[in-house]
Design a protein around this motif. Sequence first.
Motif, short mmCIF file in Angstrom:
data_model
loop_
_atom_site.label_atom_id
_atom_site.label_comp_id
_atom_site.label_asym_id
_atom_site.label_seq_id
_atom_site.Cartn_x
_atom_site.Cartn_y
_atom_site.Cartn_z
N LEU A 43 0.84 -1.20 0.00
CA LEU A 43 0.00 0.00 0.00
C LEU A 43 0.87 1.25 0.00
CD1 LEU A 43 -2.59 -1.05 2.74
CD2 LEU A 43 -2.92 -1.14 0.26
N SER A 44 0.40 2.25 -0.68
CA SER A 44 1.05 3.54 -0.61
C SER A 44 0.72 4.19 0.73
CB SER A 44 0.56 4.43 -1.76
OG SER A 44 0.99 5.76 -1.57
N GLU A 96 -2.14 6.60 0.77
CA GLU A 96 -3.48 6.02 0.72
C GLU A 96 -3.82 5.29 2.00
OE1 GLU A 96 -3.60 3.45 -2.62
OE2 GLU A 96 -3.47 5.05 -4.12
N ALA A 97 -2.84 4.57 2.56
CA ALA A 97 -3.13 3.72 3.72
C ALA A 97 -3.52 4.52 4.95
CB ALA A 97 -1.91 2.85 4.03
N LEU A 136 -8.48 -1.46 5.01
CA LEU A 136 -7.04 -1.70 5.09
C LEU A 136 -6.74 -3.20 5.04
CD1 LEU A 136 -4.17 -0.54 5.65
CD2 LEU A 136 -4.67 -0.84 8.08
N ARG A 194 -7.53 -4.76 1.59
CA ARG A 194 -6.53 -4.49 0.58
C ARG A 194 -5.29 -5.36 0.76
NH1 ARG A 194 -6.98 0.66 -1.83
NH2 ARG A 194 -4.99 0.16 -2.86
N SER A 247 -2.62 -10.58 -2.64
CA SER A 247 -1.57 -9.95 -3.43
C SER A 247 -0.84 -11.07 -4.18
CB SER A 247 -0.60 -9.16 -2.56
OG SER A 247 0.03 -10.02 -1.62
N TRP A 257 -2.92 1.96 9.64
CA TRP A 257 -1.72 1.83 8.82
C TRP A 257 -0.43 1.98 9.63
CZ3 TRP A 257 1.89 5.80 7.93
CH2 TRP A 257 1.58 7.02 8.54
N THR A 300 -8.60 -5.54 -8.25
CA THR A 300 -8.86 -4.98 -6.92
C THR A 300 -9.77 -5.91 -6.14
OG1 THR A 300 -8.76 -2.77 -7.90
CG2 THR A 300 -9.63 -2.94 -5.66
N SER A 311 1.24 -3.86 -6.65
CA SER A 311 0.35 -3.03 -5.85
C SER A 311 0.07 -1.69 -6.50
CB SER A 311 0.98 -2.78 -4.47
OG SER A 311 2.19 -2.06 -4.61
#
Length: 1300
Positions: free
Chosen positions: A579-580, A583-584, A592, A595, A599, A678, A965, A1069
């Motif tokens: 995650l960036s 964004e997180a 959270l 996401r 992966s 996060w 997504t 990601s």
Amino acid sequence: MVTAGSRAAWPGAVMAEPSAAEQRWLQAARDFARRALPACEGPGGPEPQPLDAVLRCLRSAGGGDLPLGYSFVSISDLQHQQCVPCCSHLTWSTNEFKEWAQQGQSVLPMQSALPRAYLILVGYITDGRQEDKEKLVDGCLYLKDNTGIIPCELLNFELEWLESLFLFPSWSYIPQTDQSAAGYVEILVDPVPVHLPKEVPDSIPVTYPASAELLLTSRIPCKKRSKLTVAGELARLGPLLCIRHKTFFFLFLKCFISAVCVPVLVRKPNQLAWHHTLRLGHRYTITGLSMSNLKKSGQRMFVTSVSSCLLPYCAEQVREQPLDSVCQGESTQSSSLETVEQLSDSLEMEVEEERPGSTKESKIISYVGTVTKILNVQAGLFLLDNKVCLCLAYQQLLNSARGLRPGAYLELIDVHLLQKPLVSFPFIVLGACLNSTVVLKSFSRLSTPYQPSASSGNLYLQLLFRYNLGMPLYLWLVSLLEMFEERFSCFFGHRRLVLSSTHRNPGAAEKFLVPLLQGLVPDGEEARDIYNEILAKIHQCPLQKYLTLNPLCQAPSLSAVCHMAEQKSWEDFSPSHLLSPLEAQHMGTQELNRRLAWSYCTLSAESFQPRLILLGVLRVSSRSSSLQLQDRSSTLPCVISHKDGSPFADTALLGSLLQVENYQLVVERFLQTDFPSWEQLANLEHVREKKNSVYVQFYVEDVQVLHAAEGQIQKGLRSGNSSALRKKDDGSLTSELEIPKAKVLKLEDPKPDTHRDENCQGGQSSTGRTSCVSHLFLVTQKEGLMLRNYQLPREEGGEGQELQRSFQATVLWLGRPQLWSHPREIANLPELEETSCDGEEGMTRQEALLLFMGKSLRWFPFLHLDGLYRFIVPHCSDLEVFDKLCFPPVPAKFLSRSSCPLCLPVQDTWYLQHQTWISCLTENQLAARSVLTGVDQRISSIPEVLSNSFTGSLVSFSGEIVERTLCASPKNEKPSVTLGLQKQKGSLLASDHSVKLSIAVAPGSPVVVDIYIAATYLQHLWGLLPGAKILVQNLERKISRFHNVYCTYIASSCVNIISLPASHLPFPSSSAGEASSPLLVFLSSLQPHLQHLPQARILCHLSCVLTLSLQWVCSLCSSIFREGRCTRHNPPCPSHVGVRQASARVLVEDGTGEALVLCRNQHVAAVLGLSLPEWEALQNCVQSRGRVSIQHGEATGTGCVEEPEDLIACYLRSLCRSPLICRPILLDFSLDRKPSKILQPAPLQLRNFRCGEVEFVSQVGPRLSLLCLNVEEVEQDALSYLNSERIRRTSTHCRVGATA
């Protein structure tokens, strides 16, 4: 096992009736002698009866008594009835035998000692020349009687023993591991001659090595020399070599008083037995020697003649011959050295190219040790003392490694010591070259098996000599071959994999290894010089110098591949990498963790060190209905595509051994986490469970077929889902359920091998003739793999059955069923050519619904739209077999249409064969023209699907995945019973999740459609990665309340991967838009593509901020979070973690139109022009208030509640009204798919715009709703350039007010 008679120890056994027992024993001895020991004619006339002489020896050994507790055994009985190793000690007591056995077990405690058999062995020792005149004399010794002949090994041998009858008081019989071949006999102590030995002549004139060397170095022509006798000490004994059906060896005699040596070549068949009697350091006399020289190097040596004799040196029986007399007398023609020249020619191999690094030089040492393990007998590798590896590959083991069993004691003389020649090899290596001597000092006393080495057809040795490999490369070659055999011998048998084949038809292992070796050992001019290796005073050989080798590639088992991929995917894994941070930090707990739940990472061959090559047998699992690569250890699911975009449907590759070097190894990672926010992503304690699935994807054009499938119909009738396998003679396994031809032939052993490996399957079926019926069809529709409530008619107990995994396909039968006398006679497509003689009506066309269940599910990956296939029913001659199995989908009384297709359940034994595609039909197949009508228009384009004029509810289209997504399932959609059952089968994602795939026509295309797939459908869907091109069929097309078109995956849907992602994709990601700069557009140009543009960029002017909201919300329940706690009281929320969120709605214009832009979180700070410290301070002030909101201008009625008394609100209001906010910006955006107000069609209106001193009038449409993706400040130079470009490009859309 041979009956040994009484087991009483002898001597001293007490017989109940001595005279009667002795008579019976003697009668058995006479019968044995009559059958196995016929009377022989000696040089002086008939010899005494063999039995009388044998009995005399037995009485002498037993102190006058006969061994009544023992029985005679013939060679034939020993070979055919003795199945386990045994030993016999005629004169030993029980205690003596136990002590001998315990001493042997002390070497290897885990091994058992040889069991004792009470057998008497009598026979002749021979070198095999008398038995078969055509047989190659290999220098080995044999034991024979009138019933047979068997190889034997002796620790001590005398030449006068040849062709003499012996009693063997102590010996061991070692059967071969392979029961189809006989073993050999180890003679533990010297045999007892039955007849007296012959006299040895005396007074022999000899020449000593010092004088003989002068003859070799002199210039006198060889033909003027007479034969001479040389006496000396044996300094070196070379190994037996066999080149082009000629066997020979070299020995070196040293002077008694100096180090002078002379070489002697022994090559006559009657003299090869000398090799067994020669002992280093002993003195010998050799007669009848002549001199010769090598044609290429000119090196001279002595060569034996037919009359040459080997005698033990005795000073009293020899006299030195003057050198002058040697040069006189009859001249003799020097012997031809054709054999040695052929030896050199056959070993002309390329020299290994030196690589950068420090080259080491091996040490020449002597060593004594015990064989503790046979590492690889075919490769000539043995383990000594559990710490040293002995390599005999550079010598020829002409005796098939007899005697080299665990427990044997060896003496090694002049061997090369190599330390760490291969990084991955765990032992120090002792390498024996042609200058080394290996002496067997004592036999093993343990019941260890005999594994013979193959002297011919040995792929290890063939590649070693063909490429003149050094020790490091050879050990690496051995490791690859061992892996290859271990993984795939259960499929195809050992012989077809490892043993060498002809160059015209190389085996699978050879196809795999030769390209690797050719890349490592390029062609060179130098060859291995065996003359220098054997004869030169300065030693040179391939083992002299070496360089420690790092393995250049690896081909581990599939279970190891999966383990390595899993380990590599998790070793540097961190949830924060997915995650960036921008964004997180604004995500709630549920979003959270969702996401993080799914992966992936992709690995290539170069991701591993050394480079990883994939090997596996292609099969398809009826359990998972997926293609797989398989070896003995495991299976690896695979996705296969064609580079031209056509689906993979090559059924002929099933059962073939494939090599893949260009691939993508995909590890799908599944996490169950409970991160509160996060900030805790670095704390892995919140990771509750980690799972993963590994699969590989590659193009069929990157595949090399190492071993094609055999036994299939036409190109091979086989499959990979057998549950009943039969063991073949060559060690491979064949399937009864999956190879229908095996059923027809009714082989003798129909029972499955209970000791087989579960992962190994069929290698070959029999080739008997049988008829079969085939039917051609075209696939018009295919549905996905699902649990369905199929209950076939005529099934007993059909009620109450569970749902069955199945799929169905709608097909068109083409032509009529065809009868073939043999599967290999099936023609290409005769059904499509019927109209050439019968007209259009000659070809029948009937629709059917095929039902696939059970083992027929294996055909799921091969069936594709517009494909022509053939069903083949083996061992069948009934042309109505398909019609008889058809039934209506519902009872006939409920049928409303007579054209409803009949259902046909596909049988487990039917074989599917792909023929071609509609687009590949030739002109002469005219009958297919009518089939094409209405078939080629079923696939829609993405713009058609998104069009408002599209009316269909089920759609099929192809496109590229631009983003994947994981999102929450819609609350109004409840999972069906089928999905619930699927979840119980082991889906790795929670059932309340869905996957959104954004599909574009092509990379960078602005036209995108979203597909939603419930997570429970994904357990059978591989390869859904960004960058992959897919073909989706029978999706349900839906329109949202915001007039957005999207598709959902339903029970009848199906997905095919038709192109794989590129290897240079961005990090998984990252979003699809980060891979390239967005397209620069104008607001007016967005009107025709309102619903399709995923991401774009505009140069615009920020007019004003309409609304602004800053708030802290609870990460768990999304209520307002104030002063460190959640404000929800009923029921109270336990969360103590808040998440900051910000949103703003601003108005922008670019001279061609206006738009409302929704900005969130970090983009709000960019719009307001706040630096990061200012933004952080502002957020901290909002935390104590929970929420601050303002509204401005025309934004009334937007639902934003303003707080006029708050200082932060006053600051934000003044900031929004500041002229500094109204500035040019570069805005990246996407269209708001869920706007607060749905736009209605409206006429264009004239609006005034000002740019500097110039006023514009432009026609604009209604305001668009956009989502902000990024905001960049525009420098003055860039602004001037972009404005000039904008003025130039918009000249056709607007006009200057002065001219208006």
